[in-house]
Write an enzyme that holds these catalytic residues in place. Structure first.
Site, PDB file in Angstrom:
ATOM      1  N   CYS A  11      75.133 -42.154 -30.747  1.00  0.00           N
ATOM      2  CA  CYS A  11      75.958 -43.200 -30.287  1.00  0.00           C
ATOM      3  C   CYS A  11      77.361 -42.933 -31.098  1.00  0.00           C
ATOM      4  O   CYS A  11      77.692 -42.098 -31.737  1.00  0.00           O
ATOM      5  CB  CYS A  11      75.330 -44.551 -30.928  1.00  0.00           C
ATOM      6  SG  CYS A  11      75.355 -44.317 -32.760  1.00  0.00           S
ATOM      7  N   CYS A  14      77.592 -43.420 -34.579  1.00  0.00           N
ATOM      8  CA  CYS A  14      76.953 -42.262 -35.358  1.00  0.00           C
ATOM      9  C   CYS A  14      78.062 -41.231 -35.605  1.00  0.00           C
ATOM     10  O   CYS A  14      78.421 -40.504 -36.600  1.00  0.00           O
ATOM     11  CB  CYS A  14      75.914 -41.455 -34.880  1.00  0.00           C
ATOM     12  SG  CYS A  14      74.909 -42.854 -34.149  1.00  0.00           S
ATOM     13  N   ASP A 410     113.090 -42.950  -9.531  1.00  0.00           N
ATOM     14  CA  ASP A 410     114.160 -42.040  -9.232  1.00  0.00           C
ATOM     15  C   ASP A 410     114.324 -42.324  -7.575  1.00  0.00           C
ATOM     16  O   ASP A 410     113.262 -42.338  -7.167  1.00  0.00           O
ATOM     17  CB  ASP A 410     113.710 -40.671  -9.909  1.00  0.00           C
ATOM     18  CG  ASP A 410     114.665 -39.765  -9.163  1.00  0.00           C
ATOM     19  OD1 ASP A 410     115.991 -39.978  -9.377  1.00  0.00           O
ATOM     20  OD2 ASP A 410     114.501 -38.493  -8.526  1.00  0.00           O
TER      21      ASP A 410
END
Length: 711
Positions: A11, A14, A410
């Site tokens: 997880c 962890c 641009d």
């Protein structure tokens, strides 16, 4: 720095805790462990034995690979090879671990049901031992890790679960304790699978890297690994094979599928002299390709490298969640202690009942679902964009992409094609105008000359050569054609003529339309004039409208061109404002002003826009990945057009919405669970389900980002 693949991370929380522990080792302060990509980066001087011990404490491990010490700075190449070797072992071990876990859970569930059915029929000792076996099978790893953490006073989900299980057993609630152990095992399994799914989709994306090539030397063909190709080698690419690296076609004709690089599904025709991308697939003919870049410098290698890197960066939201999680668990533990102590001490409550409530509150202290709110969504968003040929260089930029409200473009090469074409002509002498213009411009390589020659050829004229061609800077060209002198150029080139009212008004009209003028004259009169403009891309207008629908409030165009030209293009494509006559540094200051008012993305073709791209909150470059664009921009559109920009922004917004929603759900369910504790209605399995429900829900919602809606 050394880089390793880590398997078995169960997880996000962890992974975060493990990273903190590794950082406490000598030379460990720069270590990073990413739950998203399962990658560990550490200083080469660190003790690997200690790192492995820390990982082992959480059932994680370094995935063995052929090149064990594979270094990050070996350029992107190394990590591409290791991909393969890592991948199979990684998938094998992970898949094996998951199967074992599923088996354990099924067995425990069966034993658990048997224990419930036997309860009341046989001696309670038999039932208790069945409950104990079921708990041990599904929860032994949690229990083992939890006890170790408890001894070190490290409070993570395993510690909290262990305390809750011990508590439940101590008050004789065997049935509940076993259910909690089974549910928690299931939760851990699902949590790992969710991230695995997101990573797997990322890895299928990365598996497009070519593995070997057929090199042609002195007429003999030999298969060689990609890494052995050198610049200048000739390779043979048969139908259905991948082009090994960027290069150009020496001989042969074929259509090539460039979807892996540009996300464009339609094949592109390639003939002699045309450039090709590594990783694209040859469709029908045999192509001989001269390699222009070693594989690790090719567009595809850069894309794969950037996509992998992108998973590593933590977004502001993730950093906030991680910080929050650090304080959240201790806070909940304090609340749990109060729940256990306050009612019995001050309100005559039953110690057993409130101990049980306190244990249930403890489980609510697990921040797993909260920590998962973001990473799966981000990896899914980056993967989905990459499949479409949109490179997002990190979760941070994906998050910003979803927050954009202003886009500055641009002009040249972005909203326009960057190639001039004749928009209007005014002709006074039909017989001579195009013939003379063609003769003078025939050998010129100037972009305006090319536009004029296209017009001449369109009229079906094959011009002769002019003589005595001389160029005068800032004016134009003088030349002799059939013993007569002619002038071709801007207004200054015809200063020797008196202009009639009619001619003067035509010149003013073309200039008012924002067109660049090229006039053709002899010694007495004007033969005609060309009004030339940069051709506008067909998709520009539709893209600007689509951006508005995607929630962009303000569109702006910045260009070094004349203000009149800027206004003409702005009207044609539908941008809100246009600024002309800008030098590169003016573009930068405009972008900075805009950034002070909102969130700005600057879109350029990456060649002369690098400073403006770098100064915007989000630099977006387009154009088949010019190197400077890939280097300076935060997001690269690998196609040569803007068509995919709105969908990239929509994915960004979807990711942000998903993360907000996930945080809401995971916190909401926890809040409900905590409120249930007040009247004493919170049970251990409700507490686990609130966390588990949130985890599964958050994972599934995040994975929906990978689903493409077909139009």
């Amino acid at each position: 720095m050394n880089e390793y693949r880590v398997g078995g991370l169960s997880c996000g929380n962890c992974a975060r805790t493990l990273e903190e522990e590794i950082r406490r080792l000598e030379h460990g302060d720069t270590a990073t462990l990413s739950f998203n990509s399962g990658k560990l980066t550490v200083d080469e001087r660190i003790s690997l034995v200690k790192v492995k011990e820390i990982l082992k404490s959480d059932r994680a491990y370094i995935v063995p690979s052929d090149e064990h010490d594979h270094k990050h700075d070996h350029s992107h190449d190394s990590h591409d090879h290791s991909h393969d070797s890592h991948d199979h072992s990684h998938e094998h071990t992970h898949g094996h671990g998951n199967k074992k876990m599923i088996g354990m859970l099924i067995v425990s569930a069966v034993i658990y049901v048997a224990a419930i059915l036997l309860d009341g029929y046989t001696a309670s000792l038999t039932v208790i031992s069945l409950y104990l076996i079921a708990s041990a099978l599904s929860g032994y790893t949690t229990f083992y890790k939890g006890l170790k953490n408890l001894l070190r006073l490290r409070f993570n989900i395993d510690t909290l679960m262990t305390i809750a299980l011990v508590g439940a057993v101590s008050i004789g609630d065997w049935k509940e304790a076993t259910l909690v152990a089974i549910l928690f095992g299931l939760n851990e399994l699902l949590e790992g699978l969710g991230m695995e799914k997101a990573r797997r989709s990322m890895e299928t994306l990365l598996s497009v890297a070519p593995k070997e090539a057929v090199r042609l030397e002195n007429g003999t063909e030999t298969a060689v690994p990609i890494a052995d190709l050198r610049v200048g080698d000739t390779v043979v690419v048969k139908p259905g094979q991948q082009i090994p690296s960027d290069g150009s076609v020496l001989s042969g004709r074929s259509s090539v599928n460039e979807a892996a690089i540009t996300g464009e599904p339609l094949p592109v025709e390639k003939a002699e002299g045309e450039s090709v991308f590594g990783g694209s697939i040859n469709n029908e003919g045999v192509l001989h390709v001269r390699i222009a870049k070693a594989y690790q410098d090719s567009s595809l290698a850069k894309i794969l490298h950037l996509v992998e890197e992108a998973q590593e960066t933590k977004t502001p939201t993730e950093l906030f969640i991680n910080k929050f999680a650090k304080y959240y668990t201790p806070l909940i533990m304090l609340v749990a202690a109060l729940v256990i102590v306050v009612p019995p001490l001050f309100f005559g409550g039953d110690w057993t009942k409130w101990l049980y409530q306190g244990l249930a509150v403890l489980i609510v202290g697990c921040p797993c679902a909260l920590i998962l709110s973001s990473p799966i969504a981000i990896v899914s968003g980056i993967t989905r964009n990459a499949r479409n040929g949109i490179l997002v260089k990190g979760g941070v930029f994906l998050e910003q992409l979803g927050k954009l409200d202003t886009v500055a473009f641009d002009k040249t090469g972005t909203l326009t094609k960057g190639e001039p074409r004749v928009e209007q002509t005014v002709v006074y002498d039909e017989a001579l105008f195009l013939t003379v213009a063609g003769a003078i411009e025939k050998s010129s390589t100037h972009p305006l000359a090319k536009a004029i020659m296209k017009e001449v050829h369109r009229a079906g004229i094959e011009p002769q050569d002019a003589e005595n061609v001389s160029t005068s800077a800032g004016r134009g060209i003088t030349a002799t054609y059939e013993n007569e002198t002619y002038w071709l150029g801007n207004e200054k080139s015809i200063e020797h003529l008196e202009l009639s009212e009619d001619v003067r008004s035509s010149i003013d009209e073309l200039k008012a339309n924002g067109l660049t003028l090229v006039l053709v004259a002899d010694s007495r009169r004007i033969l005609g004039m060309f009004g030339i403009a940069d051709a506008i891309r067909e998709e520009s207008r539709a893209v600007i409208e689509d951006l508005r629908r995607s929630g962009i409030r303000h569109t702006i165009m910045l260009t070094g061109d004349h203000q009149m030209t800027a206004d003409r293009v702005a009207r044609a494509v539908g941008v809100d404002e246009a600024y002309g006559n800008l030098l590169p540094e003016d573009k930068v200051s405009h972008v900075k002003q805009l950034a002070a008012k909102g969130r700005v993305g600057m879109v350029g073709d990456g060649i002369n826009d690098a400073p403006a791209l770098a100064s915007a909150q989000l630099g977006i470059a387009m154009g088949k990945g010019t190197d400077s664009a890939i280097e300076t921009a935060d997001i690269v559109l690998m196609q040569d057009h803007l068509g995919k920009l709105p969908s990239a922004i929509r994915v960004g917004k979807q990711v942000n919405r998903t993360i907000r929603f996930n945080i809401g759900v995971s916190m909401g369910l926890k809040l409900i669970a905590l409120l249930l504790a007040i009247p004493g209605w919170l049970s251990l399995w409700i507490a686990i389900l609130s966390d588990m429900g949130a985890t599964i829900f958050v994972t599934l919602v995040s994975l929906t980002i990978l689903i493409e809606k077909r139009k």
